[in-house]
Write a protein that holds these residues in place. Structure first.
Motif, PDB file in Angstrom:
ATOM      1  N   MET A 149       0.718  -1.340   0.018  1.00 35.45           N
ATOM      2  CA  MET A 149       0.025   0.206   0.168  1.00 35.45           C
ATOM      3  C   MET A 149       0.995   1.425   0.117  1.00 35.45           C
ATOM      4  SD  MET A 149      -3.157  -1.280   0.182  1.00 35.45           S
ATOM      5  CE  MET A 149      -3.421  -2.913   0.169  1.00 35.45           C
ATOM      6  N   SER A 150       2.064   1.168  -0.333  1.00 35.82           N
ATOM      7  CA  SER A 150       3.119   2.242  -0.260  1.00 35.82           C
ATOM      8  C   SER A 150       2.670   3.465  -1.134  1.00 35.82           C
ATOM      9  CB  SER A 150       4.267   1.836  -0.423  1.00 35.82           C
ATOM     10  OG  SER A 150       4.678   1.242  -1.836  1.00 35.82           O
ATOM     11  N   SER A 151       1.779   2.864  -2.559  1.00 33.58           N
ATOM     12  CA  SER A 151       1.782   3.820  -3.760  1.00 33.58           C
ATOM     13  C   SER A 151       0.548   4.674  -3.437  1.00 33.58           C
ATOM     14  CB  SER A 151       1.475   2.791  -4.971  1.00 33.58           C
ATOM     15  OG  SER A 151       0.417   2.054  -4.636  1.00 33.58           O
ATOM     16  N   SER A 152      -0.294   4.303  -2.399  1.00 33.14           N
ATOM     17  CA  SER A 152      -1.401   4.904  -1.910  1.00 33.14           C
ATOM     18  C   SER A 152      -1.390   6.137  -1.247  1.00 33.14           C
ATOM     19  CB  SER A 152      -2.428   3.917  -1.469  1.00 33.14           C
ATOM     20  OG  SER A 152      -2.123   3.525  -0.249  1.00 33.14           O
ATOM     21  N   SER A 153      -0.283   6.767  -1.084  1.00 31.80           N
ATOM     22  CA  SER A 153      -0.228   7.669  -0.144  1.00 31.80           C
ATOM     23  C   SER A 153      -0.985   8.933  -0.309  1.00 31.80           C
ATOM     24  CB  SER A 153       1.186   8.162   0.043  1.00 31.80           C
ATOM     25  OG  SER A 153       1.689   8.525  -1.262  1.00 31.80           O
ATOM     26  N   ASP A 154      -1.356   9.298  -1.745  1.00 28.93           N
ATOM     27  CA  ASP A 154      -2.020  10.360  -1.976  1.00 28.93           C
ATOM     28  C   ASP A 154      -3.698   9.907  -2.315  1.00 28.93           C
ATOM     29  OD1 ASP A 154      -1.534   9.064  -4.206  1.00 28.93           O
ATOM     30  OD2 ASP A 154      -1.400  11.057  -5.353  1.00 28.93           O
ATOM     31  N   ILE A 155      -3.935   8.789  -2.031  1.00 26.93           N
ATOM     32  CA  ILE A 155      -5.252   8.144  -2.443  1.00 26.93           C
ATOM     33  C   ILE A 155      -6.315   8.035  -1.188  1.00 26.93           C
ATOM     34  CG2 ILE A 155      -6.749   6.284  -3.145  1.00 26.93           C
ATOM     35  CD1 ILE A 155      -5.278   7.524  -5.353  1.00 26.93           C
ATOM     36  N   ALA A 156      -7.319   8.553  -1.224  1.00 24.96           N
ATOM     37  CA  ALA A 156      -8.147   8.380   0.282  1.00 24.96           C
ATOM     38  C   ALA A 156      -9.182   7.237   0.099  1.00 24.96           C
ATOM     39  CB  ALA A 156      -8.814   9.692   0.237  1.00 24.96           C
ATOM     40  N   ILE A 157      -9.677   7.365  -1.215  1.00 22.65           N
ATOM     41  CA  ILE A 157     -10.689   6.257  -1.265  1.00 22.65           C
ATOM     42  C   ILE A 157     -10.356   5.390  -2.498  1.00 22.65           C
ATOM     43  CG2 ILE A 157     -13.221   5.721  -1.806  1.00 22.65           C
ATOM     44  CD1 ILE A 157     -13.782   8.357  -0.403  1.00 22.65           C
ATOM     45  N   SER A 158     -10.341   3.983  -2.532  1.00 21.94           N
ATOM     46  CA  SER A 158     -10.297   3.276  -3.885  1.00 21.94           C
ATOM     47  C   SER A 158     -11.204   2.187  -4.062  1.00 21.94           C
ATOM     48  CB  SER A 158      -8.599   2.635  -3.805  1.00 21.94           C
ATOM     49  OG  SER A 158      -8.475   1.861  -4.652  1.00 21.94           O
ATOM     50  N   VAL A 159     -12.085   2.185  -4.702  1.00 27.97           N
ATOM     51  CA  VAL A 159     -12.953   1.318  -4.813  1.00 27.97           C
ATOM     52  C   VAL A 159     -12.832   0.552  -6.165  1.00 27.97           C
ATOM     53  CG1 VAL A 159     -15.644   1.134  -5.529  1.00 27.97           C
ATOM     54  CG2 VAL A 159     -14.722   3.093  -4.258  1.00 27.97           C
ATOM     55  N   ARG A 160     -13.058  -0.976  -6.067  1.00 28.92           N
ATOM     56  CA  ARG A 160     -12.644  -1.620  -7.094  1.00 28.92           C
ATOM     57  C   ARG A 160     -13.708  -2.719  -7.350  1.00 28.92           C
ATOM     58  NH1 ARG A 160     -10.185   1.052  -9.205  1.00 28.92           N
ATOM     59  NH2 ARG A 160      -8.333   1.851  -8.464  1.00 28.92           N
ATOM     60  N   GLY A 161     -14.220  -2.734  -8.465  1.00 27.54           N
ATOM     61  CA  GLY A 161     -15.370  -3.769  -8.886  1.00 27.54           C
ATOM     62  C   GLY A 161     -16.640  -3.819  -8.054  1.00 27.54           C
ATOM     63  N   LEU A 162     -16.997  -2.757  -7.350  1.00 30.98           N
ATOM     64  CA  LEU A 162     -17.954  -2.730  -6.269  1.00 30.98           C
ATOM     65  C   LEU A 162     -19.318  -3.044  -6.820  1.00 30.98           C
ATOM     66  CD1 LEU A 162     -18.107  -2.070  -3.201  1.00 30.98           C
ATOM     67  CD2 LEU A 162     -19.098   0.015  -3.844  1.00 30.98           C
ATOM     68  N   GLY A 163     -19.858  -4.109  -6.298  1.00 27.39           N
ATOM     69  CA  GLY A 163     -21.319  -4.560  -6.504  1.00 27.39           C
ATOM     70  C   GLY A 163     -22.164  -4.769  -5.217  1.00 27.39           C
ATOM     71  N   LYS A 164     -23.406  -4.403  -5.428  1.00 28.32           N
ATOM     72  CA  LYS A 164     -24.040  -4.887  -4.526  1.00 28.32           C
ATOM     73  C   LYS A 164     -25.533  -5.136  -4.799  1.00 28.32           C
ATOM     74  CE  LYS A 164     -26.110  -4.672  -0.389  1.00 28.32           C
ATOM     75  NZ  LYS A 164     -25.696  -5.370   0.945  1.00 28.32           N
ATOM     76  N   ALA A 165     -25.888  -6.381  -4.369  1.00 33.13           N
ATOM     77  CA  ALA A 165     -27.061  -7.057  -4.904  1.00 33.13           C
ATOM     78  C   ALA A 165     -28.071  -7.122  -3.885  1.00 33.13           C
ATOM     79  CB  ALA A 165     -26.747  -8.437  -5.627  1.00 33.13           C
ATOM     80  N   TYR A 166     -29.324  -6.890  -4.179  1.00 36.25           N
ATOM     81  CA  TYR A 166     -30.651  -7.183  -3.166  1.00 36.25           C
ATOM     82  C   TYR A 166     -31.260  -8.310  -3.622  1.00 36.25           C
ATOM     83  CZ  TYR A 166     -29.462  -2.609  -0.818  1.00 36.25           C
ATOM     84  OH  TYR A 166     -28.771  -1.854  -0.251  1.00 36.25           O
TER      85      TYR A 166
END
Lengths: 283, 420
Positions: free
Chosen positions: B1-18
């Protein structure tokens, strides 16, 4: 030293959210972080409970006193049951004191999720905070009622004995048992509101099946095994023994009760954690 | 996670099923569930999976203020709920670097019986503030809300304006690195909205990361550098705020709000179906209007049966579920056998007489015998965000004036007996 503070300042908390599977552990560190919420919610419930009542907090003492009075008349005077040499009123009050912790914790924690549905669906916090906060309220009631117990013991000239030191142990076990059941009930109530109708029937049933208003000595020997299946029997007898020195401590029954309480607590807590994921979607 | 120093939120392939259970298979009591399980031990209940979010990926840099726009039901709120951990994602992963504070509603957990002071501590704790933190900010909160004299009054005696001001004030003093905000500005009067917007600007310029959902494109434009457009659960555009707003407006004008999807709860025979509802003001689709605007509701329907005549009925409810008005109209729903007949009905309301608030439309299509062909109780919702009905710059308190009445006061003399 300056290095250490610098690292603390630059450390941003990192959290990964991903779908969870199976059983998840109880996150004690997170619960600790939300301890202020726990206290504030408990405080809210306590403050609201006696708003618009004439007698207010006096009800905390009056309720067990009235119950003990009824028990003393019905079981002591009418049925003439034995009370191990202690005045029946005092005997029944001690039983009611322990029982109040069980029934209060179970019934209040079971309603804690649906009663706070607006919070569950709008904000994140460890959901365990809700049933735990109601338990704090029950403990406060207990502390007040215990104060009354001290007064009653003084009035009846009953001296405390060394067994009193074990009282916290029984308290913890009663709490574990009732909270374990309460957590299961709370989680189930989210999907099935039936639970909130069945509990008010089951709780008095458990009360009459437990030595609250009578002593285990009064139970016929042939029925005793059935009574002792109920883990509250051993715990309530021990609870009253600690306060008044009545009855006998039976290590085998106590061991069974303690094991059941611990088992129910962990089963309840883990089922709660497992069902917790769906709360916000279903409630 | 060293590259993420200037990232606050990272969302990857997010899905939500009901999972949506069909009406027959929906058990709300334990006994029902048990009985049906006993009767058909092997059959899984008939359910449909509805993806409220599908494969959403994006990054937000530290200190960025990102708007999220999309029509009602597009998945914005679900996205915020997943980001703020209220509900779990079904697929994908989110990395959050920093403490997250979420404001999905103003005044979550406020209790009417408690005093202003008690509610500040309650609401603050619910939002995740430590007690010491609230104590430190207490004066600032009270000052911002302007409720000094009423601190020890139960909030049930507050005016709705005071209530909202206090609630927003607590939320505005939340000190978390990441802030997730939903429609907070759609409350209160215009003046207070301006104040809130100003506060939001302070927050945004203070170096914190903000995700901001709103229908108010003006607010998005003035607060956010970039914006995400969400449509049908998917992220359709990630662009600078100006371009995102333009794209969104274009999309709004070309496609009506989806009412034909399986996620819509409806009843009726299904011979006719509502397919979409639009709220139009000055010929553009909007989701928020002002009291006093001339508005048009457009109802699109599809006729897959052979109905020749039908009635369109609509009822408008306020947030307390009080019915405010009910309108109906005969429609000739021509459809030859085996063909689908589609149509649109417009309902124009001149000088909309509704005060500030959120409203819901329940819409039904009935055959001449009064049977429901289609009935959607939660068909459409819209916000009235300001009010110019009375042309005097004043908005009456919505508690005493949920709707607005055309009127005229005149100074009449008491003439009886005094006339010579």
């Amino acid at each position: 030293m300056s290095e250490a503070t610098a690292t603390i300042e630059h450390r941003t908390p990192h959290l990964t959210i991903r779908p969870s599977r199976g059983w998840s552990p109880i996150n004690l560190r997170e619960l600790w972080m939300f301890r202020d919420l726990l206290l504030v919610l408990a405080g809210r419930d306590v403050k609201l409970r006696y708003r618009q009542t004439a007698l207010g907090a006096i009800w905390v003492i009056l309720q067990p006193l009235m119950a003990a009075g009824i028990f003393a008349v019905v079981f002591g005077k009418v049925a003439k049951l034995p009370s191990d040499g202690v005045p029946y009123f005092l005997f029944a009050y001690a039983g009611q004191l322990g029982w109040g912790v069980f029934s209060g914790t179970l019934s209040k924690s079971s309603l804690s999720l649906v009663g706070n549905a607006h919070l569950v669906s709008k904000i994140y916090f460890p959901r365990l905070v809700l049933p735990l906060s109601t338990t704090l309220g029950v403990l406060l009631d207990f502390a007040v009622a215990l104060g009354m117990m001290v007064v009653l013991m003084a009035l009846y000239h009953v001296r405390p004995h060394a067994g009193l030191l074990l009282l916290p142990v029984w308290m913890v076990l009663i709490l574990m048992l009732s909270l374990g059941l309460g957590l299961i009930a709370a989680a189930l109530t989210v999907s099935y509101r039936d639970i909130q109708h069945i509990l008010p029937v089951i709780i008095p049933f458990i009360m009459y099946a437990s030595p609250v208003a009578y002593s285990m000595q009064a139970v016929p020997a042939s029925l005793k095994p059935f009574f002792l299946v109920n883990p509250m029997s051993g715990l309530l007898e021990a609870f009253r023994w600690s306060l008044l020195g009545t009855g006998h401590l039976r290590p085998d029954f106590l061991g069974y009760s303690a094991a059941a309480a611990v088992l129910v607590f962990f089963f309840g807590a883990f089922s709660f954690r497992k069902m917790e994921r769906k709360f916000a979607d279903v409630i | 996670m060293s590259s993420s120093s200037d990232i606050a939120i990272s969302v990857r392939g997010l899905g939500k099923a009901y999972t949506i259970a069909h009406t027959q298979a929906k058990h709300t009591t334990a006994a029902e569930a048990l009985m049906s399980r006993l009767r058909r031990p092997l059959q899984r209940s008939e359910t449909e999976t509805f993806w409220a979010l599908k494969d959403v990926s994006f990054d937000v840099r530290r200190g960025d203020v990102v708007g999220i726009i999309g029509r009602n039901g597009a998945g914005k709120s679900t996205l915020l709920k997943v980001l703020s951990r209220i509900t779990e994602p079904t697929t994908g992963e989110i990395d959050l670097y920093g403490r997250v504070g979420s404001l999905l509603e103003v005044g979550t957990g406020f209790h009417p019986e408690l005093t202003g002071r008690e509610n500040i501590f309650l609401n603050g704790a619910i939002l995740g503030m430590r007690k010491s933190e609230i104590q430190r900010q207490f004066d600032a909160i009270v000052d911002f809300a302007g409720v000094e004299q009423f601190l020890d009054t139960p909030v049930k005696r507050y005016s709705s304006g005071m209530y909202v001001r206090l609630a927003f004030a607590v939320a505005a003093h939340l000190r978390s690195e990441i802030l997730v905000v939903d429609e907070v500005l759609a409350v209160g009067d215009a003046e207070f909205q301006k104040k809130c917007l100003g506060k939001m600007k302070d927050v945004a310029s203070g170096g914190r990361t903000v995700l901001f959902v709103s229908h108010n494109l003006g607010a998005i434009r003035s607060l956010c550098r970039t914006a995400l457009v969400v449509s049908n659960g998917e992220l359709t555009l990630e662009a600078d705020a100006e371009e995102a707003c333009r794209t969104y407006l274009h999309e709004m004008q070309t496609t009506p709000q989806e009412l034909d999807s399986p996620s819509v709860v409806r009843s009726g025979t299904g011979e006719m179906r509502l397919t979409g509802i639009q709220l139009l003001s000055q010929d553009a689709e909007v989701s928020q209007v002002s009291g006093g605007d001339d508005v048009v509701f457009a109802f699109a329907y599809k006729n897959s049966g052979t109905q020749k005549h039908a009635q369109l009925l609509l009822t408008c409810y306020d947030q307390q579920d009080t019915a405010l008005f009910h309108l109906r109209r005969d429609i000739a729903a021509y459809a030859k056998e085996g063909e689908v007949g589609n149509g649109v009905v417009h309902c124009q309301i001149r000088r909309l007489p509704l005060n500030i608030g959120r409203y819901r439309l329940a819409v039904a299509l009935q055959d001449p015998a009064g049977q429901n062909l289609d009935h959607v109780s939660n068909a459409f919702s819209f916000d009235v965000v300001s009010c110019h009905f009375y042309n005097n710059g004043q908005t009456p308190d919505p508690r005493y004036s949920p709707f607005l009445v055309e009127h005229q006061f005149t100074d009449g003399r008491n003439d009886s007996g005094s006339r010579k």
